[in-house]
Design an enzyme around this catalytic site. Structure first.
Site, PDB file in Angstrom:
ATOM      1  N   ARG A 258       0.847  -1.183   0.000  1.00 54.12           N
ATOM      2  CA  ARG A 258       0.000   0.000   0.000  1.00 54.12           C
ATOM      3  C   ARG A 258       0.888   1.241   0.000  1.00 54.12           C
ATOM      4  NH1 ARG A 258      -3.388  -2.654  -1.675  1.00 54.12           N
ATOM      5  NH2 ARG A 258      -5.519  -3.041  -0.918  1.00 54.12           N
ATOM      6  N   GLU A 287      -2.714   7.556  -6.702  1.00 54.41           N
ATOM      7  CA  GLU A 287      -2.791   6.657  -7.854  1.00 54.41           C
ATOM      8  C   GLU A 287      -3.811   7.166  -8.866  1.00 54.41           C
ATOM      9  OE1 GLU A 287      -3.297   2.564  -6.724  1.00 54.41           O
ATOM     10  OE2 GLU A 287      -1.415   2.532  -5.608  1.00 54.41           O
ATOM     11  N   HIS A 306       0.130  -0.757 -10.164  1.00 60.78           N
ATOM     12  CA  HIS A 306      -0.671  -1.546  -9.218  1.00 60.78           C
ATOM     13  C   HIS A 306      -1.146  -2.856  -9.865  1.00 60.78           C
ATOM     14  CE1 HIS A 306      -3.149  -0.880  -5.323  1.00 60.78           C
ATOM     15  NE2 HIS A 306      -2.912  -2.164  -5.504  1.00 60.78           N
TER      16      HIS A 306
END
Length: 346
Positions: A258, A287, A306
């Site tokens: 994370r 993000e 990701h």
């Protein structure tokens, strides 16, 4: 005759609705008559985000309320289940979320409404572990940089020099911050390479082949540090500037967990100075990161959007885990992954 059970399969472009439907039919068998409705969000082609009071969701309030009319069971990865959606769906009894944490569900509202919420822990553990190893190798050995240079016509023979050459995993000490399902697999793979694996996790049980240590000890000893903790108030910026500067000179840092675990601000300077030899990131504090983000042009950085859990097996496994929970619910079996067990007790 058994009554018909209506199930909403709210899929997306990764965990597709038919993966849920097919897995549930296989798990339940022919003894329970089922009716499926399907919806498909456009994630990941369109980003997820907050929907009312839930996070990382894909869909609209109005669309979900309409899709849930008369539905007893809903299965999804990212569809929103905010307070207003749950309150507008009186027939709903079970929500299955095919991810490790049901952040797209208002658990308090579900519990108040008597709706059981189940999830799929470990669905992407193998995928994320393998990706972590790939990122370690790519960053440590400059594989993407070498490819990019050669594709542009430059033969970087100087990468063979002592100053530029990477290191091996055999004999290296790798520190894992967090020792859960993913990092346990990472540790097993690293040990097969010949690495010494140490870990910091105050809640973890002893694991064969992994030495549990204090965080500052891990930072001081590790040539490679990889983040695997859950993001909580306790772990936010667990690697802050002080701890980053305390890492071994020339260490490699990896984050596939994370973005909030890491303080990104000091990283460009630490890379430029060589204090950090390389950095591998799959997650970010924002993000996607903005176009002027300094790490986009920093030296010795490997970036991915990701993707650590993005395998077809992950999607299939996620649907299969949730299908098992649905089958248990319909046949009176034991639910294994309940997020709000007080509903069952009540």
């Amino acid at each position: 005759m058994n009554p018909l059970t209506t199930i909403l399969s709210a899929g997306d472009r990764f965990v597709r609705p038919e993966l849920f439907s097919d897995a549930i039919r296989a798990a339940v068998g022919d003894g329970v008559p089922l009716e499926f409705r399907t919806t498909t969000s456009q994630w990941p082609h369109e980003p997820f985000g907050p929907v009312e009071n839930v996070d990382e969701a894909s869909g609209t309030v109005e669309g979900m309320i309409e899709a849930l009319r008369g539905v007893e069971i809903a299965v999804t990865q990212l569809a929103p289940f905010s307070r207003s959606i749950i309150e507008a769906s009186p027939d709903l009894k079970l929500i299955g979320v095919s991810r490790g944490g049901p952040v797209n569900v208002d658990l308090e509202a579900a519990t108040r409404a008597g709706v059981v919420v189940v999830n799929a822990p470990g669905r992407n553990a193998q995928a994320a572990a393998e990706f972590t190893i790939g990122l370690i190798l790519a960053a440590s050995r400059r594989i993407p940089a070498a490819h990019g240079e050669l594709a542009r016509g430059t033969w970087r023979g100087d990468y063979y020099s002592w100053e530029e050459a990477g290191g091996e995993l055999d004999g290296e000490t790798v520190g894992l911050i967090g020792l859960g399902a993913i990092s346990t697999i990472v540790a097993r793979i690293l040990r097969a390479f010949g690495a010494t694996v140490i870990a910091y996790d105050p809640y973890a049980a002893p694991t064969e082949g992994v030495e549990l240590v204090e965080l500052d000890d891990l930072i001081a000893r590790s040539g490679i540090v990889s983040l695997h903790a859950r993001l909580t108030d306790e772990t936010r910026h667990i690697l802050d500037e002080t701890r980053l500067r305390a890492m071994r000179p020339g260490a490699v840092l990896i984050n596939t967990a994370r973005g909030g675990l890491l303080d990104y601000a000091p990283l460009p300077e630490l890379l430029e100075s060589g204090h950090l030899r390389a950095l591998g990131l799959d997650v970010y504090d924002i993000e996607p990161p903005p176009a002027d983000w300094p790490l986009l042009s920093a030296p010795n950085v490997v970036l991915s959007p990701h993707l650590a859990g993005a395998t077809r097996q992950t999607a299939e496994r996620a649907a299969s885990i949730i299908a098992g929970e649905v089958a248990a619910y319909l046949t009176g079996g034991e639910l294994r992954h309940v997020c709000n067990p007080e509903v069952l007790r009540g």
